[in-house]
Design a protein around this motif. Structure first.
Motif, PDB file in Angstrom:
ATOM      1  N   GLU A 180       0.844  -1.193   0.000  1.00 29.60           N
ATOM      2  CA  GLU A 180       0.000   0.000   0.000  1.00 29.60           C
ATOM      3  C   GLU A 180       0.880   1.243   0.000  1.00 29.60           C
ATOM      4  O   GLU A 180       1.752   1.399   0.860  1.00 29.60           O
ATOM      5  N   VAL A 239      -0.491   4.601  -0.230  1.00 33.30           N
ATOM      6  CA  VAL A 239      -1.159   5.666   0.509  1.00 33.30           C
ATOM      7  C   VAL A 239      -2.624   5.293   0.677  1.00 33.30           C
ATOM      8  O   VAL A 239      -3.191   4.552  -0.135  1.00 33.30           O
ATOM      9  N   ARG A 240      -3.214   5.795   1.743  1.00 33.38           N
ATOM     10  CA  ARG A 240      -4.661   5.671   1.959  1.00 33.38           C
ATOM     11  C   ARG A 240      -5.150   7.046   2.377  1.00 33.38           C
ATOM     12  O   ARG A 240      -4.608   7.650   3.298  1.00 33.38           O
ATOM     13  N   GLY A 277      -2.885  11.802   1.837  1.00 28.75           N
ATOM     14  CA  GLY A 277      -2.896  10.770   2.858  1.00 28.75           C
ATOM     15  C   GLY A 277      -3.636  11.172   4.123  1.00 28.75           C
ATOM     16  O   GLY A 277      -3.634  12.341   4.530  1.00 28.75           O
ATOM     17  N   ASP A 326      -2.643   6.918   9.194  1.00 35.02           N
ATOM     18  CA  ASP A 326      -1.241   6.508   9.218  1.00 35.02           C
ATOM     19  C   ASP A 326      -0.449   7.073   8.046  1.00 35.02           C
ATOM     20  O   ASP A 326       0.799   7.052   8.074  1.00 35.02           O
ATOM     21  N   PHE A 327      -1.145   7.555   7.011  1.00 34.34           N
ATOM     22  CA  PHE A 327      -0.480   8.078   5.816  1.00 34.34           C
ATOM     23  C   PHE A 327      -0.524   9.604   5.753  1.00 34.34           C
ATOM     24  O   PHE A 327      -0.214  10.190   4.717  1.00 34.34           O
ATOM     25  N   LYS A 343       1.515  12.329   3.442  1.00 33.99           N
ATOM     26  CA  LYS A 343       1.916  11.781   2.154  1.00 33.99           C
ATOM     27  C   LYS A 343       0.945  12.242   1.067  1.00 33.99           C
ATOM     28  O   LYS A 343      -0.272  12.203   1.256  1.00 33.99           O
ATOM     29  N   CYS A 397       0.145  11.501  -2.957  1.00 40.36           N
ATOM     30  CA  CYS A 397       0.401  10.623  -4.096  1.00 40.36           C
ATOM     31  C   CYS A 397      -0.218  11.232  -5.352  1.00 40.36           C
ATOM     32  O   CYS A 397      -1.408  11.587  -5.353  1.00 40.36           O
ATOM     33  N   SER A 427      -7.510   3.689  -1.363  1.00 39.90           N
ATOM     34  CA  SER A 427      -6.171   3.149  -1.138  1.00 39.90           C
ATOM     35  C   SER A 427      -5.494   2.991  -2.488  1.00 39.90           C
ATOM     36  O   SER A 427      -6.110   2.541  -3.451  1.00 39.90           O
TER      37      SER A 427
END
Length: 361
Positions: free
Chosen positions: A242, A244-245, A268, A271-272, A275, A277, A324
């Motif tokens: 994974e 990014v979520r 993100g 937890d992301f 970030k 993407c 995700s």
């Protein structure tokens, strides 16, 4: 391995898994499920290992803009294309014994099954890519310099455009004919091409990819039914990771020359957090960058699914979705030939990437 008869439940799992493995292309989930409902009887699927090397398969698909596919639907176009290429190849002494998907995708994986049901011919448990691709030049047939021709493109009315080439290994000529015909037919058409011996399927293409897609789809379904995390189920069965979520914050897409081009941005969360993407697309997801750093590149798969387990193509995405982004290694057929990356260079250079292949795994 024994041949299998696939009914609607198995075909639906194939659609779900193939939608994810299409890496943003290959047709939307809803189009594949629509074809499943039109299939009347269980369809026979045969493992390549059970066939003589001199048997022949032909690829059947839809070609055109993913958005046009969603808007206009598709079915009988592929049957018209199959009938025409079967007659053409029979005149040349080659008897088509099996159908094969041109690529994996929620729609294109199912097109041969629809034609198989209509014409009582088995489907091969294999495909030409193990993912979806935007052009014939970015196909394993091109990577391994297998002959493409003949090419047949058809619309719903049964109008046919055919192509036969002196150099049938030049994907640019075939792409020009097929793509131009599809545009003339309203940006969506049936495609039949890639007459291939089973020997070359085993040597160059992706064996048992349909069974793999079925497994992925089944694991997504079971996770959703049990309340488990479908993203973790996908990671386990694909060997992916994974990236990014988070929130799908921006979509930029234009349709030009029969392709969908653009960028998708995901911010993100959890937890992301922190970030960002950005995914560059040409029908399929081509390059993923994290915080401006190129991270995953074709032929490896960059796939998206909602956090509750719905696989997404780039025709399905909407701003505000919680998604995700997962990277999945491409099948080995792409990695053992240097052209498995080189064939993508003209697309990567167009989006500004001139680097080498990134080994993300």
């Amino acid at each position: 391995m024994a041949a299998r008869k696939l009914g609607k439940s198995e075909l639906k799992d194939i659609v779900w898994g193939s939608t994810l493995l299409g890496a943003g292309g290959g047709g939307a989930l809803e189009n594949g499920l629509s074809l499943v409902e039109e299939i009347r009887e269980p369809v026979l699927m045969v493992d390549p290992s059970d066939l003589h090397d001199d048997s022949y398969a032909v690829s059947i698909a839809g070609i055109g803009s993913p958005k046009a596919l969603v808007e206009k639907g598709f079915n009988i176009e592929a049957v018209h294309a199959y009938d025409a290429i079967k007659n053409m190849t029979a005149m040349g002494g080659s008897n088509v014994t099996h159908l094969i998907p041109v690529e994996l995708g929620g729609f294109n994986s199912l097109v041969p099954f629809y034609v198989a049901d209509q014409r009582n011919i088995p489907v091969l448990d294999a495909d030409g890519c193990g993912r979806a691709v935007p052009e014939l030049s970015t196909h394993l047939h091109s990577v391994y310099k297998l002959p493409f021709g003949p090419v047949v493109v058809s619309n719903k009315s049964g109008d046919i455009v055919t192509g036969s080439f002196v150099d049938s290994t030049d994907p640019r000529k075939i792409e020009m004919i097929a793509r131009s015909a599809a545009i003339g037919f309203g940006s969506i058409a049936g495609l039949a091409t890639f007459l291939v011996r089973i020997e070359d399927v085993k040597r160059c293409l992706v064996e048992r990819s349909i069974t793999h897609a079925e497994t992925v789809g089944r694991e997504i379904r079971l996770a959703r039914e049990s309340g488990a995390d479908p993203i973790k189920a996908v990671l386990k069965v694909t060997g992916g990771k994974e990236l990014v979520r988070g929130d799908l914050s921006k979509i930029e897409v234009i349709t030009r020359d029969g392709f969908d081009f653009g960028k998708t941005t995901i911010e993100g969360m959890g937890d992301f957090k922190g970030k960002k993407c950005v995914i560059e697309i040409k029908n399929e997801n081509i390059l993923a960058s994290l915080n401006g750093e190129p991270t995953v590149v074709v032929p490896d798969l960059i796939v998206m699914m909602t956090t509750d387990g719905l696989p997404l193509t780039n025709a399905d995405t909407e701003e505000g979705m919680e998604v995700s982004v997962i990277a999945i290694p491409a099948p080995e057929s792409w990695k053992r030939n240097p052209d498995g990356f080189a064939c993508w260079n003209h697309i990567l250079e167009r989006i500004g990437y001139k680097g080498e292949y990134i080994d993300a795994f």
